[in-house]
Design a protein around this motif. Sequence first.
Motif, mmCIF file in Angstrom:
data_model
loop_
_atom_site.group_PDB
_atom_site.id
_atom_site.type_symbol
_atom_site.label_atom_id
_atom_site.label_comp_id
_atom_site.label_asym_id
_atom_site.label_seq_id
_atom_site.Cartn_x
_atom_site.Cartn_y
_atom_site.Cartn_z
ATOM 1 N N ILE A 173 0.850 -1.192 0.000
ATOM 2 C CA ILE A 173 0.000 0.000 0.000
ATOM 3 C C ILE A 173 0.888 1.245 0.000
ATOM 4 C CG2 ILE A 173 -1.701 1.336 1.284
ATOM 5 C CD1 ILE A 173 -2.867 -1.223 2.338
ATOM 6 N N PRO A 174 0.838 2.048 -1.058
ATOM 7 C CA PRO A 174 1.668 3.265 -1.097
ATOM 8 C C PRO A 174 1.160 4.308 -0.110
ATOM 9 C CG PRO A 174 0.212 3.191 -2.997
ATOM 10 C CD PRO A 174 0.031 1.885 -2.278
ATOM 11 N N ILE A 175 2.098 5.003 0.516
ATOM 12 C CA ILE A 175 1.759 6.066 1.467
ATOM 13 C C ILE A 175 2.277 7.379 0.895
ATOM 14 C CG2 ILE A 175 2.028 6.939 3.809
ATOM 15 C CD1 ILE A 175 2.545 4.037 4.695
ATOM 16 N N TYR A 176 1.366 8.188 0.379
ATOM 17 C CA TYR A 176 1.707 9.485 -0.198
ATOM 18 C C TYR A 176 1.623 10.569 0.868
ATOM 19 C CZ TYR A 176 0.789 7.164 -4.702
ATOM 20 O OH TYR A 176 0.797 6.302 -5.778
ATOM 21 N N GLY A 177 2.479 11.555 0.751
ATOM 22 C CA GLY A 177 2.435 12.700 1.645
ATOM 23 C C GLY A 177 2.913 13.932 0.909
ATOM 24 N N THR A 178 2.285 15.069 1.160
ATOM 25 C CA THR A 178 2.703 16.310 0.511
ATOM 26 C C THR A 178 3.832 16.938 1.322
ATOM 27 O OG1 THR A 178 0.882 17.420 1.665
ATOM 28 C CG2 THR A 178 0.507 16.770 -0.612
ATOM 29 N N LEU A 179 5.041 16.992 0.713
ATOM 30 C CA LEU A 179 6.240 17.478 1.386
ATOM 31 C C LEU A 179 7.007 18.422 0.475
ATOM 32 C CD1 LEU A 179 7.435 14.025 2.803
ATOM 33 C CD2 LEU A 179 6.299 15.845 4.097
ATOM 34 N N LEU A 180 7.766 19.337 1.062
ATOM 35 C CA LEU A 180 8.517 20.306 0.269
ATOM 36 C C LEU A 180 9.624 19.648 -0.556
ATOM 37 C CD1 LEU A 180 8.836 23.274 2.793
ATOM 38 C CD2 LEU A 180 7.331 23.106 0.795
ATOM 39 N N ASP A 184 7.364 16.224 -7.962
ATOM 40 C CA ASP A 184 6.290 16.967 -8.630
ATOM 41 C C ASP A 184 5.088 16.042 -8.863
ATOM 42 O OD1 ASP A 184 4.629 18.283 -10.444
ATOM 43 O OD2 ASP A 184 6.300 19.264 -11.457
ATOM 44 N N ILE A 185 3.942 16.399 -8.291
ATOM 45 C CA ILE A 185 2.762 15.542 -8.407
ATOM 46 C C ILE A 185 2.332 15.356 -9.850
ATOM 47 C CG2 ILE A 185 1.119 17.454 -8.080
ATOM 48 C CD1 ILE A 185 -0.650 15.482 -6.494
ATOM 49 N N TYR A 186 2.595 16.365 -10.689
ATOM 50 C CA TYR A 186 2.172 16.283 -12.084
ATOM 51 C C TYR A 186 3.090 15.398 -12.919
ATOM 52 C CZ TYR A 186 -0.538 20.263 -10.457
ATOM 53 O OH TYR A 186 -1.371 21.072 -9.733
ATOM 54 N N ARG A 215 6.015 7.683 -0.678
ATOM 55 C CA ARG A 215 5.963 8.387 -1.962
ATOM 56 C C ARG A 215 5.669 9.866 -1.724
ATOM 57 N NH1 ARG A 215 3.390 4.363 -6.543
ATOM 58 N NH2 ARG A 215 4.187 2.406 -5.691
ATOM 59 N N PRO A 216 6.700 10.634 -1.407
ATOM 60 C CA PRO A 216 6.506 12.066 -1.152
ATOM 61 C C PRO A 216 6.124 12.830 -2.421
ATOM 62 C CG PRO A 216 8.836 11.523 -1.150
ATOM 63 C CD PRO A 216 8.109 10.226 -1.234
ATOM 64 N N LEU A 217 5.173 13.735 -2.283
ATOM 65 C CA LEU A 217 4.685 14.516 -3.417
ATOM 66 C C LEU A 217 4.838 16.007 -3.136
ATOM 67 C CD1 LEU A 217 1.322 12.649 -4.151
ATOM 68 C CD2 LEU A 217 3.476 12.411 -5.413
ATOM 69 N N LEU A 218 4.988 16.756 -4.200
ATOM 70 C CA LEU A 218 5.089 18.218 -4.120
ATOM 71 C C LEU A 218 4.116 18.839 -5.108
ATOM 72 C CD1 LEU A 218 6.584 20.908 -3.300
ATOM 73 C CD2 LEU A 218 8.063 20.476 -5.289
ATOM 74 N N ILE A 219 3.340 19.807 -4.631
ATOM 75 C CA ILE A 219 2.546 20.635 -5.547
ATOM 76 C C ILE A 219 3.435 21.812 -5.928
ATOM 77 C CG2 ILE A 219 0.474 22.029 -5.838
ATOM 78 C CD1 ILE A 219 -0.839 20.321 -3.655
ATOM 79 N N PRO A 220 3.937 21.860 -7.156
ATOM 80 C CA PRO A 220 4.944 22.859 -7.516
ATOM 81 C C PRO A 220 4.376 24.275 -7.563
ATOM 82 C CG PRO A 220 4.234 21.679 -9.466
ATOM 83 C CD PRO A 220 3.589 20.981 -8.293
ATOM 84 N N ARG A 221 5.248 25.214 -7.275
ATOM 85 C CA ARG A 221 4.893 26.625 -7.360
ATOM 86 C C ARG A 221 5.241 27.109 -8.766
ATOM 87 N NH1 ARG A 221 6.841 30.603 -2.750
ATOM 88 N NH2 ARG A 221 7.525 28.562 -2.052
ATOM 89 N N VAL A 235 -7.028 23.628 0.223
ATOM 90 C CA VAL A 235 -6.756 23.830 -1.202
ATOM 91 C C VAL A 235 -5.787 22.768 -1.712
ATOM 92 C CG1 VAL A 235 -5.747 25.389 -2.903
ATOM 93 C CG2 VAL A 235 -7.222 26.308 -1.105
ATOM 94 N N ALA A 236 -4.732 22.503 -0.934
ATOM 95 C CA ALA A 236 -3.760 21.482 -1.320
ATOM 96 C C ALA A 236 -4.414 20.110 -1.410
ATOM 97 C CB ALA A 236 -2.610 21.455 -0.314
ATOM 98 N N THR A 237 -5.345 19.826 -0.507
ATOM 99 C CA THR A 237 -6.058 18.554 -0.549
ATOM 100 C C THR A 237 -6.887 18.441 -1.817
ATOM 101 O OG1 THR A 237 -6.185 18.495 1.869
ATOM 102 C CG2 THR A 237 -7.717 17.088 0.657
ATOM 103 N N ALA A 238 -7.554 19.524 -2.191
ATOM 104 C CA ALA A 238 -8.372 19.522 -3.408
ATOM 105 C C ALA A 238 -7.514 19.267 -4.646
ATOM 106 C CB ALA A 238 -9.120 20.847 -3.543
ATOM 107 N N ILE A 239 -6.362 19.921 -4.723
ATOM 108 C CA ILE A 239 -5.473 19.736 -5.872
ATOM 109 C C ILE A 239 -4.987 18.291 -5.926
ATOM 110 C CG2 ILE A 239 -3.220 20.363 -6.832
ATOM 111 C CD1 ILE A 239 -3.693 23.192 -5.671
#
Length: 247
Positions: A173-180, A184-186, A215-221, A235-239
């Motif tokens: 089971i992959p564990i994703y987390g939004t981290l700096l 890049d999530i895309y 599996r660390p993810l980043l929403i890029p600026r 907002v980050a959750t929605a994206i």
Amino acid sequence: MIGKNTIKWIKSLEMKKNRKREGLFVAEGPKVVGDLISRFRLHTVFATREWQGGEKMEAHVAYHLVEDDELRRLSFLQHPQQVMAVFEMNKEEKVEVDADRITLMLDGVQDPGNLGTIIRIADWFGIDSIICSPETADAYNPKVVQATMGSLGRVRVTYCPLPPLLSSLPEAIPIYGTLLDGKDIYQSELTRGGVIIMGNEGNGISEEVRRMVTRPLLIPRFRQGESAESLNVAVATAITCSEFCRR
């Protein structure tokens, strides 16, 4: 006429310890109350003549016809609308993670408005399970309930310490987390199922939980130079949820 003791009782349900002791929570407005009626057992209703739901009341429900000024005295809202209902909390369910579906985990999300919005976002994207750390805001807080706009009735919210749960999950089971320092999530390969962890508004994901993210993810600026320091957690959750569902 609504008495002082009734008003005091309703106001007491703003506090988590009182809600937990009595097993009750408050919802307001025709939309929210209407959506929750089929998911939670009604205890008490305070409604004006304009509310159209009175004919649906079962015999066990204490139904009070009130005037607008009385509803304002009871309400937690600045502009109450037609009805306030007291519901019984559902029994706590076993915390489970389904390997074939997305499970959202919240690590210390403390703002009630953010939690309510995240529950609504999960409902929109078909995510029916949110697991919260004990430090996360209470899903039955009146502000949370109102922010969900009825989605609380369709999304199961449970609470437990996250590290023991994460450590017990199968490696598959992959564990994703939004981290700096995430990818890049895309540009990342995203799976159909797994865990998505969103962190505290100011501090992000706690260190202990962060170590369990596989599996660390980043929403890029995208704006170069000076820009917003961070994204609001809702907002980050929605994206993030949108990107998983888009794939």
